[in-house]
Design a protein around this motif. Structure first.
Motif, PDB file in Angstrom:
ATOM      1  N   ILE A 100       0.877  -1.171   0.000  1.00 26.30           N
ATOM      2  CA  ILE A 100       0.000   0.000   0.000  1.00 26.30           C
ATOM      3  C   ILE A 100       0.912   1.217   0.000  1.00 26.30           C
ATOM      4  CG2 ILE A 100      -1.643   1.362   1.345  1.00 26.30           C
ATOM      5  CD1 ILE A 100      -3.029  -1.115   2.151  1.00 26.30           C
ATOM      6  N   PHE A 101       0.660   2.119  -0.932  1.00 25.84           N
ATOM      7  CA  PHE A 101       1.563   3.236  -1.158  1.00 25.84           C
ATOM      8  C   PHE A 101       1.030   4.507  -0.509  1.00 25.84           C
ATOM      9  CE2 PHE A 101       1.787   0.366  -4.823  1.00 25.84           C
ATOM     10  CZ  PHE A 101       3.091  -0.044  -4.710  1.00 25.84           C
ATOM     11  N   GLN A 102       1.946   5.469  -0.337  1.00 22.42           N
ATOM     12  CA  GLN A 102       1.553   6.790   0.150  1.00 22.42           C
ATOM     13  C   GLN A 102       0.557   7.383  -0.826  1.00 22.42           C
ATOM     14  OE1 GLN A 102       2.923   7.389   2.944  1.00 22.42           O
ATOM     15  NE2 GLN A 102       3.268   9.518   3.368  1.00 22.42           N
ATOM     16  N   THR A 103      -0.546   7.886  -0.329  1.00 23.41           N
ATOM     17  CA  THR A 103      -1.565   8.420  -1.222  1.00 23.41           C
ATOM     18  C   THR A 103      -1.055   9.677  -1.894  1.00 23.41           C
ATOM     19  OG1 THR A 103      -2.497   9.627   0.642  1.00 23.41           O
ATOM     20  CG2 THR A 103      -3.468   7.499   0.121  1.00 23.41           C
ATOM     21  N   CYS A 132     -15.886 -13.831   0.002  1.00 25.07           N
ATOM     22  CA  CYS A 132     -15.316 -12.486   0.101  1.00 25.07           C
ATOM     23  C   CYS A 132     -15.184 -12.106   1.569  1.00 25.07           C
ATOM     24  CB  CYS A 132     -16.199 -11.480  -0.641  1.00 25.07           C
ATOM     25  SG  CYS A 132     -15.628  -9.781  -0.528  1.00 25.07           S
ATOM     26  N   TYR A 133     -13.948 -11.861   2.022  1.00 20.24           N
ATOM     27  CA  TYR A 133     -13.668 -11.495   3.409  1.00 20.24           C
ATOM     28  C   TYR A 133     -13.113 -10.071   3.468  1.00 20.24           C
ATOM     29  CZ  TYR A 133     -13.950 -16.530   4.384  1.00 20.24           C
ATOM     30  OH  TYR A 133     -14.363 -17.823   4.499  1.00 20.24           O
ATOM     31  N   THR A 134     -13.365  -9.420   4.578  1.00 21.49           N
ATOM     32  CA  THR A 134     -12.786  -8.093   4.780  1.00 21.49           C
ATOM     33  C   THR A 134     -11.343  -8.230   5.262  1.00 21.49           C
ATOM     34  OG1 THR A 134     -13.630  -8.036   7.040  1.00 21.49           O
ATOM     35  CG2 THR A 134     -14.987  -7.031   5.318  1.00 21.49           C
ATOM     36  N   VAL A 135     -10.547  -7.192   5.021  1.00 19.27           N
ATOM     37  CA  VAL A 135      -9.148  -7.185   5.454  1.00 19.27           C
ATOM     38  C   VAL A 135      -8.888  -5.924   6.278  1.00 19.27           C
ATOM     39  CG1 VAL A 135      -8.334  -8.554   3.511  1.00 19.27           C
ATOM     40  CG2 VAL A 135      -8.402  -6.071   3.318  1.00 19.27           C
ATOM     41  N   ARG A 136      -7.766  -5.916   6.972  1.00 25.81           N
ATOM     42  CA  ARG A 136      -7.419  -4.820   7.869  1.00 25.81           C
ATOM     43  C   ARG A 136      -6.228  -4.008   7.365  1.00 25.81           C
ATOM     44  NH1 ARG A 136     -11.577  -5.553   8.634  1.00 25.81           N
ATOM     45  NH2 ARG A 136     -12.628  -6.910  10.151  1.00 25.81           N
ATOM     46  N   CYS A 137      -5.927  -4.146   6.074  1.00 25.64           N
ATOM     47  CA  CYS A 137      -4.744  -3.472   5.531  1.00 25.64           C
ATOM     48  C   CYS A 137      -4.869  -1.954   5.626  1.00 25.64           C
ATOM     49  CB  CYS A 137      -4.523  -3.880   4.079  1.00 25.64           C
ATOM     50  SG  CYS A 137      -4.235  -5.649   3.876  1.00 25.64           S
ATOM     51  N   SER A 138      -6.031  -1.410   5.303  1.00 22.73           N
ATOM     52  CA  SER A 138      -6.186   0.046   5.329  1.00 22.73           C
ATOM     53  C   SER A 138      -6.085   0.586   6.746  1.00 22.73           C
ATOM     54  CB  SER A 138      -7.522   0.445   4.706  1.00 22.73           C
ATOM     55  OG  SER A 138      -8.607  -0.141   5.402  1.00 22.73           O
ATOM     56  N   ALA A 139      -6.544  -0.186   7.736  1.00 25.89           N
ATOM     57  CA  ALA A 139      -6.438   0.267   9.131  1.00 25.89           C
ATOM     58  C   ALA A 139      -4.985   0.329   9.564  1.00 25.89           C
ATOM     59  CB  ALA A 139      -7.222  -0.673  10.044  1.00 25.89           C
ATOM     60  N   ALA A 140      -4.190  -0.662   9.158  1.00 27.91           N
ATOM     61  CA  ALA A 140      -2.766  -0.648   9.508  1.00 27.91           C
ATOM     62  C   ALA A 140      -2.038   0.457   8.764  1.00 27.91           C
ATOM     63  CB  ALA A 140      -2.145  -2.009   9.191  1.00 27.91           C
ATOM     64  N   ALA A 141      -2.347   0.630   7.478  1.00 33.09           N
ATOM     65  CA  ALA A 141      -1.679   1.666   6.686  1.00 33.09           C
ATOM     66  C   ALA A 141      -2.028   3.062   7.176  1.00 33.09           C
ATOM     67  CB  ALA A 141      -2.045   1.509   5.212  1.00 33.09           C
ATOM     68  N   ALA A 142      -3.261   3.237   7.631  1.00 32.44           N
ATOM     69  CA  ALA A 142      -3.674   4.562   8.125  1.00 32.44           C
ATOM     70  C   ALA A 142      -2.817   4.969   9.314  1.00 32.44           C
ATOM     71  CB  ALA A 142      -5.143   4.537   8.514  1.00 32.44           C
ATOM     72  N   ARG A 143      -2.466   4.022  10.148  1.00 34.66           N
ATOM     73  CA  ARG A 143      -1.642   4.337  11.316  1.00 34.66           C
ATOM     74  C   ARG A 143      -0.201   4.624  10.927  1.00 34.66           C
ATOM     75  NH1 ARG A 143      -5.905   1.512  13.052  1.00 34.66           N
ATOM     76  NH2 ARG A 143      -6.699   2.069  15.111  1.00 34.66           N
ATOM     77  N   GLU A 144       0.245   4.066   9.821  1.00 32.72           N
ATOM     78  CA  GLU A 144       1.581   4.372   9.334  1.00 32.72           C
ATOM     79  C   GLU A 144       1.617   5.750   8.681  1.00 32.72           C
ATOM     80  OE1 GLU A 144       4.272   2.577   9.734  1.00 32.72           O
ATOM     81  OE2 GLU A 144       3.266   0.932  10.753  1.00 32.72           O
ATOM     82  N   GLU A 145       0.522   6.127   8.024  1.00 33.84           N
ATOM     83  CA  GLU A 145       0.500   7.355   7.236  1.00 33.84           C
ATOM     84  C   GLU A 145       0.216   8.586   8.080  1.00 33.84           C
ATOM     85  OE1 GLU A 145      -1.304   8.606   2.933  1.00 33.84           O
ATOM     86  OE2 GLU A 145      -2.682   7.682   4.334  1.00 33.84           O
ATOM     87  N   ASP A 146      -0.643   8.462   9.080  1.00 35.54           N
ATOM     88  CA  ASP A 146      -1.119   9.636   9.808  1.00 35.54           C
ATOM     89  C   ASP A 146      -0.795   9.497  11.289  1.00 35.54           C
ATOM     90  OD1 ASP A 146      -2.407  11.811  10.839  1.00 35.54           O
ATOM     91  OD2 ASP A 146      -4.231  11.542   9.663  1.00 35.54           O
ATOM     92  N   PRO A 147       0.091  10.344  11.826  1.00 36.30           N
ATOM     93  CA  PRO A 147       0.437  10.224  13.252  1.00 36.30           C
ATOM     94  C   PRO A 147      -0.688  10.636  14.188  1.00 36.30           C
ATOM     95  CG  PRO A 147       1.462  12.179  12.292  1.00 36.30           C
ATOM     96  CD  PRO A 147       0.817  11.421  11.161  1.00 36.30           C
ATOM     97  N   TYR A 148      -1.735  11.276  13.656  1.00 38.77           N
ATOM     98  CA  TYR A 148      -2.816  11.750  14.515  1.00 38.77           C
ATOM     99  C   TYR A 148      -3.944  10.732  14.658  1.00 38.77           C
ATOM    100  CZ  TYR A 148      -0.559  16.280  14.236  1.00 38.77           C
ATOM    101  OH  TYR A 148       0.342  17.307  14.334  1.00 38.77           O
ATOM    102  N   VAL A 149      -3.800   9.568  14.001  1.00 41.75           N
ATOM    103  CA  VAL A 149      -4.790   8.512  14.210  1.00 41.75           C
ATOM    104  C   VAL A 149      -4.675   8.022  15.651  1.00 41.75           C
ATOM    105  CG1 VAL A 149      -5.418   6.161  13.557  1.00 41.75           C
ATOM    106  CG2 VAL A 149      -4.877   7.827  11.800  1.00 41.75           C
ATOM    107  N   ASP A 150      -5.813   7.689  16.227  1.00 42.40           N
ATOM    108  CA  ASP A 150      -5.898   7.246  17.626  1.00 42.40           C
ATOM    109  C   ASP A 150      -5.606   8.389  18.603  1.00 42.40           C
ATOM    110  OD1 ASP A 150      -6.485   4.673  16.773  1.00 42.40           O
ATOM    111  OD2 ASP A 150      -4.380   4.108  16.688  1.00 42.40           O
TER     112      ASP A 150
END
Length: 1003
Positions: free
Chosen positions: A319-322, A392-410
């Motif tokens: 998953i790349f930097q947007t 078809c199953y859901t994945v958690r990749c976007s949740a993990a990537a969001a925490r890498e991309e944005d320090p203000y998550v959580d």
């Protein structure tokens, strides 16, 4: 645990018009599907949801065993088999292939293209052959750089993608054999490669390493062919040793194992690098960092071991930097910045998803209800096929990537559903005879056969599990094509459409107030977030729709956390912030109905409203909503009610309503100084001055100051980034300025207000702008010196005060209000204000006509200069407005120069402008080592000025007599005679000479 929902992620379905039964197929970029059958590869253009048309056909050397496409470089690579020999070939510029009989250029990897021949490559397909010392087993293309990794039985070979520049407008794609990765004791069945990360999978083992380009560990690389013992031979010897332990009655199985990070070096698998590329290569890999090793054990619960218990579907998903990518095909991949990387692999009944960038972590485990055959991972979903269903199953990749991309998550600003949340199956779609699956863009490609039965193959001995190299993993030759097969393209619906369905589905849980509502809305949120992260796949206009859905999903999650009693109720705040909803809009979504006469407000809503009101948002609630908020906090958090009423957002509250609830707090025993101040503020708002006075008089001044510390917004508020004094502060300015200054000083001392903010407050409060300084601010500065606040820069505060004193003295400008402290108060209470030297009073006595305020400012300035902390040298330039022509100005200048030990300069100034202060000055200042100035400087100067006569003759004469008295007492007779003027009158000096001669006998 896997939750199951019956949603509809799959939309329309179309059939791929293949002529032969597909043996291998893969997606090609955004619009192409490649299908290999026999010795041909067909390319189909996939446009929209109902159109799949043949694009071109090209022949291969033999039957295709493996097929892969690289978007970087836009090439297709295949492992082909002919006459039991395997070949590796890359198909370049395949888009120029018009007909099956069009000319094709075949060239060897790394060979320069001759100039006359190069121009023909512009309009025809090229086949690049890549010879290998061992038979290729599997291939993988780097999705970022387009490099090709080839897996062989004992090593992995890396071919770097490069371009041969023919001219400024044209370059030819080529490869360079740049690295050989020797991997001992594991035979790759599948591999995956992404920007230096390598995943290798055998039947029951997975190894993930990272190739690093840190030159500090160059010794990890062999730049020449290795001369050590053949690791294949070592592995075979080990296998032979193990086989001696085998018998027909025993099966030896290795234990399951999971090793993370550096511990994975203990797996027994050796990985070494051999560089084969050119010396000027831009990126070289020098050493290996081990990330993960996992080994599974076969199921021995039954008497017979199943041949199908093996790993499958190894995949690295980046998953790349947007951000937007460049339009140039060759350079677009270089613009991608890797944000996060995930690795997926699966057993027949369970799949594993790891995050492997900054740390290796098992994110999700997928339990399938039936035996899986193949799976494919995307940023949004995991698609799994069994013999009869597409899951078809859901994945958690976007949740993990969001925490890498944005320090203000959580934080209180932003939130994201956790990666530990249970995965769920959105759909289990029935298909008959599923055999293979691939995915590209928003298409799932499925191969089915109506008659799945094939001729049973000979089962191998269970003993094959003993050694990693016990069996060959060469792909089996597909059976002869049979009737009843189909190749389908199942189009997944748009993320926004599926999001809306998930939101509608969640409404079934909303009234029940269960965790399922939060879970499903979190899935919908992650779906939209993942689509936004995959910006390269978005159509024009689709991003705006997704952003709107993203904000809406945040609002729904905010509603859930604000209304459901959960341990994560605080998440209502960040989700509401991300939704863009105003406080009034959030309150409008609250159900204010009371069923049984007692209203209950959940913690999430209270937390959001309380935090929002404390943030000083530039939003004013209506009178009706303000009253509801007051009622809410009186019921749920009565102690917070005074704080709530002080918020700028509550400006429109009816003061009588607020007073009614505040008095209820008094009656319930929650009365405090803060409640008293809140009632006083509401009384002012109502115009009831008597009530206000009574409330203020009910508490001591110290208690009132403590109350303002607890709630600074009673005095100071922020609106649109500007400091705004309250009506309460304005009233205190007129009636109790001392309390106001003390309160603001206490706020600063407790870090509730900054220095600049406090200065701005007093300026706005007193209606002064620009450089005009009100007296109340000067009172505050003086109070800061008295309080000795640790965070105050003393010299800066001295500069502020001296500048103001000097300005008022030079302009004869009186203070706009009566000062709170006199100079005598400051001298007695503050160590920074010193005692004024006694000669100063003599000097300024000539200006007896000056008013009281003028003399107070002068005394404060003189006292400050006489203090021990004042930096005189830095203050000299600011004395210029204060003229030495006045007694006030002269006193300050002489005080400053005296502090700088410029005594001669001070004597000259006094001789010229104020002789009457000369002797008091000399008596006070000319002591110890400076006493010589009496006879070296003062005596000659006075004698000279007496000779000149003038109106000050008598002053100089009396000063001379005082000087002679001091000198006669200090010097011996001979020295005294030497300092006397030669042209003086003997009768004048005779009394001093007689005193000097008798001095010794007297003592």
């Amino acid at each position: 645990m896997v939750q199951l929902y019956n949603l509809h992620p799959f939309g329309s379905q179309q059939v791929v018009p293949c002529k032969l039964e597909p043996e291998r197929f893969c997606g090609g970029g955004r619009d192409t599907l490649f299908v290999a059958a026999g010795c041909k590869v067909e390319a189909f253009t996939v446009v929209g949801q109902e159109l799949c048309q043949p694009r071109c056909v090209f022949s291969t050397l033999g039957r295709v065993l493996r097929l892969a496409y690289s978007e970087a470089g836009d090439y297709l690579v295949a492992i082909e088999e002919k006459n039991r020999a395997t070949f590796l070939r890359a198909y370049v510029n395949w888009r120029s292939k018009r007909t099956e009989n069009s000319r094709v250029c075949i060239r060897m990897v790394g060979h320069d293209v001759e100039a006359p021949f190069s121009e023909t490559l512009r309009d025809q397909m090229s086949i690049v052959e890549m010879p290998l010392s061992e038979a290729p087993l599997c291939i993988s293309c780097c999705p970022v750089k387009g490099d090709l990794l080839v897996g062989c039985s004992s090593n992995l070979v890396l071919f770097s993608l490069k371009y041969q520049v023919i001219n400024e407008e044209f370059s030819v794609l080529d490869f360079e054999r740049s690295l050989v990765i020797h991997v001992d004791n594991i035979t790759p069945a599948e591999i995956s490669f992404c920007v230096g990360y390598v995943a290798v999978m055998s039947e029951l083992e997975v190894l993930i390493v990272k190739l690093e380009s840190d030159p500090r560990n160059r010794e990890s690389v062999n730049h020449h062919p290795r001369k050590t013992t053949n690791p294949m031979k070592q592995a075979e010897d080990t296998s032979n040793d193990t086989s001696q332990l085998e018998s027909d009655d025993f099966v030896i199985c290795q234990k399951p194992m999971e090793l993370l990070g550096e511990k994975s070096k203990q797996s027994g698998i050796s990985v070494t690098l051999e560089s084969t590329g050119l010396a000027d290569e831009k990126i070289k890999y020098f050493h290996v960092r081990h990330l993960l090793y996992r080994r599974f054990a076969p199921d021995i619960s039954s008497c017979l071991l199943s041949d199908d218990v093996r790993l499958h579907s190894l995949q690295l998903l980046p998953i790349f930097q947007t951000g937007s990518l460049t339009s140039d095909r060759k350079n677009s991949s270089q613009e991608k910045v890797l944000l996060s990387l995930f690795c997926f692999f699966s057993l027949p009944h369970v799949g594993y998803l790891y995050m492997v960038v900054k740390s290796v972590e098992l994110m999700s485990v997928y339990q399938y209800p039936e035996k899986s055959q193949q799976a494919v991972l995307t940023p949004q979903f995991l698609h799994v096929i069994t013999s009869n269903s597409l899951q078809c199953y859901t994945v958690r990749c976007s949740a993990a990537a969001a925490r890498e991309e944005d320090p203000y998550v959580d934080t209180t600003l932003k939130a994201c559903p956790p990666i530990s949340m249970d995965v769920c199956a959105l759909r289990i779609q029935l298909f008959i005879g599923l055999k293979a699956i691939c995915h590209f863009k928003n298409h799932v490609v499925l191969l089915t056969k109506a008659d799945p039965e094939t001729v049973p193959e000979r089962r191998e001995s269970p003993k094959r599990f003993l050694s990693r190299k016990g069996t060959s993993v060469n792909p089996k030759t597909p059976p002869v094509a049979e009737a009843g097969w189909n190749l389908y393209i199942v189009n997944t619906i748009s993320p926004v459409q599926l999001y809306k369905e998930m939101v509608d589905y969640s409404n079934a849980y909303k009234t029940a107030k269960t965790q399922s509502c939060i879970h499903l809305l979190s899935e919908a949120h992650l779906l939209v977030r993942a689509a936004l992260m995959d910006a390269s796949q978005l159509e024009p206009g689709e991003k705006a729709e997704l952003l709107e859905a993203f904000k809406e999903s945040c609002g729904h999650l905010g509603d859930c956390y604000s209304r459901l009693e959960t341990q994560h109720s605080h998440l209502a705040l960040p989700y509401y912030k991300m939704s863009g909803l105003s406080m009034a809009e959030v309150l409008a979504r609250v159900d204010w109905a009371v069923e049984d006469g007692s209203q209950k407000y959940e913690r999430g809503l209270i937390f959001y409203i309380n935090h929002s009101l404390c943030e000083n948002l530039d939003e004013e609630l209506s009178e009706e909503l303000s009253a509801k908020v007051v009622q809410m906090f009186y019921v749920a958090e009565p102690k917070q009610l005074p704080h709530i009423l002080c918020s700028p957002s509550m400006k429109n509250i009816d003061p009588s309503t607020a007073l009614r609830y505040l008095r209820k707090l008094d009656a319930s025993g929650l009365s405090s100084v803060l409640v008293t101040l809140a009632k006083a503020a509401m009384a002012l708002k109502m115009g009831d001055v008597d009530m206000h006075r009574n409330e203020m008089q009910s508490r001591s001044e110290m208690k009132l100051v403590c109350g303002f510390i607890l709630e600074p917004r009673l005095l100071i508020q922020q609106r649109k980034g500007q400091v705004v004094p309250t009506e309460f502060a304005v009233h205190l300015k007129e009636t109790q300025p001392g309390l106001l200054v003390a309160s603001v000083l206490a706020l600063q001392k407790n870090n509730k207000i900054g220095i600049e903010e406090a200065d701005a407050f007093f300026k706005v409060l007193c209606g002064k702008d620009g450089d005009t300084i009100p007296q109340l601010l000067v009172d505050f500065w003086e109070a800061q010196l008295v309080a000795c606040l640790p965070d105050v820069v003393l010299q800066e505060l001295f500069f502020k005060l001296t500048s103001q004193y000097i300005w008022r003295l030079s302009k004869r400008q009186p203070p706009d209000t009566t000062p709170l402290r006199t100079s005598e108060d400051l001298i007695n209470t503050c160590s920074h204000f010193g005692l004024i030297n006694p000669w100063v009073n003599v000097l300024i006595s000539s200006e007896s006509s000056a008013d009281k305020n003028y003399m107070e400012d002068l005394s404060k300035l003189q006292s400050l200069v006489c203090g021990p902390s004042f930096d005189i040298a830095s203050a000299i330039p600011f004395l210029e407005p204060l003229s030495e022509g006045t007694a006030a100005g002269l006193s300050v200048h002489v005080l400053c120069h005296t502090r700088l030990r410029a005594y001669e300069q001070c004597l000259d100034s006094l001789l010229e402008r104020c002789p009457e202060a000369l002797i008091p000055y000399a008596s006070h200042e000319l002591k110890d080592e400076n006493r010589t100035l009496w006879w070296k400087k003062l005596l000659p100067e006075l004698c000279q000025r007496i000779k000149c006569g003038g109106e000050k003759y008598q002053l100089y004469l009396s000063s001379l007599k005082e000087t002679l008295s001091v000198v006669a007492m200090e010097l011996e007779l001979r020295d005294f005679l030497n300092v006397l003027p030669e042209d003086g009158t003997a009768a004048f000096f005779l009394p001093y000479l007689l005193y000097c001669s008798r001095k010794k006998s007297l003592t």
